[in-house]
Design a protein around this motif. Structure first.
Motif, PDB file in Angstrom:
ATOM      1  N   SER A   1       0.830  -1.213   0.000  1.00  0.00           N
ATOM      2  CA  SER A   1       0.000   0.000   0.000  1.00  0.00           C
ATOM      3  C   SER A   1       0.865   1.264   0.000  1.00  0.00           C
ATOM      4  N   GLU A   2       2.161   1.114   0.278  1.00  0.00           N
ATOM      5  CA  GLU A   2       3.091   2.247   0.233  1.00  0.00           C
ATOM      6  C   GLU A   2       3.482   2.589  -1.208  1.00  0.00           C
ATOM      7  N   LEU A   3       3.179   1.671  -2.151  1.00  0.00           N
ATOM      8  CA  LEU A   3       3.536   1.854  -3.561  1.00  0.00           C
ATOM      9  C   LEU A   3       2.312   2.191  -4.394  1.00  0.00           C
ATOM     10  N   LEU A   4       2.531   2.953  -5.450  1.00  0.00           N
ATOM     11  CA  LEU A   4       1.491   3.272  -6.418  1.00  0.00           C
ATOM     12  C   LEU A   4       2.142   3.238  -7.798  1.00  0.00           C
ATOM     13  N   VAL A   5       1.508   2.523  -8.730  1.00  0.00           N
ATOM     14  CA  VAL A   5       1.999   2.469 -10.101  1.00  0.00           C
ATOM     15  C   VAL A   5       0.984   3.201 -10.963  1.00  0.00           C
ATOM     16  N   THR A   6       1.443   4.199 -11.708  1.00  0.00           N
ATOM     17  CA  THR A   6       0.539   4.934 -12.588  1.00  0.00           C
ATOM     18  C   THR A   6       0.963   4.762 -14.041  1.00  0.00           C
ATOM     19  N   ILE A   7      -0.037   4.830 -14.913  1.00  0.00           N
ATOM     20  CA  ILE A   7       0.205   4.777 -16.350  1.00  0.00           C
ATOM     21  C   ILE A   7       0.135   6.216 -16.837  1.00  0.00           C
ATOM     22  N   GLY A   8       1.295   6.805 -17.053  1.00  0.00           N
ATOM     23  CA  GLY A   8       1.379   8.215 -17.409  1.00  0.00           C
ATOM     24  C   GLY A   8       1.440   9.085 -16.165  1.00  0.00           C
ATOM     25  N   GLU A   9       1.862  10.311 -16.371  1.00  0.00           N
ATOM     26  CA  GLU A   9       1.983  11.258 -15.261  1.00  0.00           C
ATOM     27  C   GLU A   9       0.707  12.076 -15.129  1.00  0.00           C
ATOM     28  N   ASN A  10       0.176  12.168 -13.918  1.00  0.00           N
ATOM     29  CA  ASN A  10      -1.034  12.948 -13.612  1.00  0.00           C
ATOM     30  C   ASN A  10      -2.221  12.546 -14.483  1.00  0.00           C
ATOM     31  N   THR A  11      -2.360  11.239 -14.747  1.00  0.00           N
ATOM     32  CA  THR A  11      -3.466  10.756 -15.580  1.00  0.00           C
ATOM     33  C   THR A  11      -4.616  10.210 -14.753  1.00  0.00           C
ATOM     34  N   GLY A  12      -4.327   9.858 -13.502  1.00  0.00           N
ATOM     35  CA  GLY A  12      -5.350   9.225 -12.675  1.00  0.00           C
ATOM     36  C   GLY A  12      -5.552   7.757 -13.026  1.00  0.00           C
ATOM     37  N   ILE A  13      -4.695   7.202 -13.892  1.00  0.00           N
ATOM     38  CA  ILE A  13      -4.811   5.796 -14.274  1.00  0.00           C
ATOM     39  C   ILE A  13      -3.809   5.000 -13.446  1.00  0.00           C
ATOM     40  N   ASN A  14      -4.335   4.223 -12.499  1.00  0.00           N
ATOM     41  CA  ASN A  14      -3.489   3.434 -11.617  1.00  0.00           C
ATOM     42  C   ASN A  14      -3.501   1.975 -12.042  1.00  0.00           C
ATOM     43  N   CYS A  15      -2.332   1.376 -12.055  1.00  0.00           N
ATOM     44  CA  CYS A  15      -2.171  -0.043 -12.352  1.00  0.00           C
ATOM     45  C   CYS A  15      -2.238  -0.774 -11.008  1.00  0.00           C
ATOM     46  N   ASP A  16      -3.184  -1.697 -10.847  1.00  0.00           N
ATOM     47  CA  ASP A  16      -3.432  -2.378  -9.580  1.00  0.00           C
ATOM     48  C   ASP A  16      -2.311  -3.376  -9.269  1.00  0.00           C
ATOM     49  N   ILE A  17      -1.538  -3.089  -8.230  1.00  0.00           N
ATOM     50  CA  ILE A  17      -0.426  -3.966  -7.871  1.00  0.00           C
ATOM     51  C   ILE A  17      -0.983  -5.319  -7.453  1.00  0.00           C
ATOM     52  N   GLN A  18      -0.523  -6.374  -8.143  1.00  0.00           N
ATOM     53  CA  GLN A  18      -0.967  -7.734  -7.870  1.00  0.00           C
ATOM     54  C   GLN A  18      -0.039  -8.437  -6.885  1.00  0.00           C
ATOM     55  N   GLN A  19       1.267  -8.294  -7.115  1.00  0.00           N
ATOM     56  CA  GLN A  19       2.211  -9.031  -6.291  1.00  0.00           C
ATOM     57  C   GLN A  19       3.573  -8.336  -6.289  1.00  0.00           C
ATOM     58  N   ILE A  20       4.174  -8.284  -5.102  1.00  0.00           N
ATOM     59  CA  ILE A  20       5.583  -7.894  -4.978  1.00  0.00           C
ATOM     60  C   ILE A  20       6.331  -9.227  -4.997  1.00  0.00           C
ATOM     61  N   VAL A  21       6.941  -9.550  -6.115  1.00  0.00           N
ATOM     62  CA  VAL A  21       7.614 -10.837  -6.283  1.00  0.00           C
ATOM     63  C   VAL A  21       8.919 -10.858  -5.504  1.00  0.00           C
ATOM     64  N   SER A  22       9.664  -9.765  -5.570  1.00  0.00           N
ATOM     65  CA  SER A  22      10.957  -9.666  -4.882  1.00  0.00           C
ATOM     66  C   SER A  22      11.313  -8.188  -4.774  1.00  0.00           C
ATOM     67  N   ASN A  23      12.488  -7.911  -4.276  1.00  0.00           N
ATOM     68  CA  ASN A  23      12.963  -6.533  -4.188  1.00  0.00           C
ATOM     69  C   ASN A  23      13.133  -5.911  -5.573  1.00  0.00           C
ATOM     70  N   THR A  24      13.247  -6.756  -6.610  1.00  0.00           N
ATOM     71  CA  THR A  24      13.524  -6.258  -7.961  1.00  0.00           C
ATOM     72  C   THR A  24      12.400  -6.522  -8.963  1.00  0.00           C
ATOM     73  N   GLU A  25      11.264  -7.091  -8.520  1.00  0.00           N
ATOM     74  CA  GLU A  25      10.180  -7.382  -9.457  1.00  0.00           C
ATOM     75  C   GLU A  25       8.815  -7.295  -8.781  1.00  0.00           C
ATOM     76  N   MET A  26       7.866  -6.705  -9.490  1.00  0.00           N
ATOM     77  CA  MET A  26       6.473  -6.711  -9.056  1.00  0.00           C
ATOM     78  C   MET A  26       5.578  -6.762 -10.282  1.00  0.00           C
ATOM     79  N   THR A  27       4.310  -7.115 -10.063  1.00  0.00           N
ATOM     80  CA  THR A  27       3.348  -7.166 -11.162  1.00  0.00           C
ATOM     81  C   THR A  27       2.147  -6.282 -10.823  1.00  0.00           C
ATOM     82  N   CYS A  28       1.532  -5.752 -11.884  1.00  0.00           N
ATOM     83  CA  CYS A  28       0.305  -4.984 -11.704  1.00  0.00           C
ATOM     84  C   CYS A  28      -0.628  -5.250 -12.880  1.00  0.00           C
ATOM     85  N   ARG A  29      -1.939  -5.062 -12.666  1.00  0.00           N
ATOM     86  CA  ARG A  29      -2.963  -5.294 -13.688  1.00  0.00           C
ATOM     87  C   ARG A  29      -3.494  -3.939 -14.166  1.00  0.00           C
TER      88      ARG A  29
END
Length: 161
Positions: free
Chosen positions: A61-89
């Protein structure tokens, strides 16, 4: 920790009966280095794999992934796989969105209290060409029996309902 930005930070311990410790250095790395795939459906549901560093912070919940800057389009974080990989939908591309289909936009990872991280080449595109579709269903009505679907873009189909 003294400081709240990326990079090297001084760590100082203070004990009331003994005073302060000598400063030690802690390096906080956080960044995005890659995004796959580069295109996805305008109807959403594309799972993006993000690579970088500093993703395993304990609370997604400390992370937010957005598609574009100031677009309001958030990619829903699915999994933090490791310190170097995560997935979002990806969400569907809404009508009137500030991101145009078939146009590259930056993927941005935000960590609370730290400046957002962007990388050159970490792009995603909502694409009609990547959107699976049904062009025909035969028969169009009826009861039991075989149903035939004419489709396109269903490479890697993982489920059907």
């Amino acid at each position: 920790v003294i400081g709240s930005q990326l990079g090297s930070q001084k760590v100082v311990a203070s004990i009331a009966s003994k005073g302060q410790s000598e400063a030690s250095i802690f390096t906080f790395d956080f960044g995005l280095t890659g995004v796959q795939p580069a295109t996805g459906s305008i109807l959403g549901g594309t799972i993006l794999t993000l690579t970088g560093t500093g993703f395993d912070i304990g609370d997604k919940s400390e992370l937010l992934v957005t598609i574009g800057e100031n677009t309001g389009i958030n990619c829903d974080i699915q999994q933090i796989v490791s310190n170097t990989e995560m997935t979002c939908r990806t969400p569907p591309l809404a009508a009137g969105a500030s991101v145009a289909k078939d146009t590259d936009v930056e993927i941005i990872v935000h960590l609370r209290a730290v400046l957002p991280t962007v990388c050159a080449g970490c792009l995603f595109q909502y694409s009609e060409g990547s959107t699976p579709e049904f062009s025909a269903v035969t028969p169009t009505e009826g009861g039991y029996g075989a149903i035939q679907f004419t489709t396109s873009g269903f490479t890697g189909l993982t489920s059907a309902q």
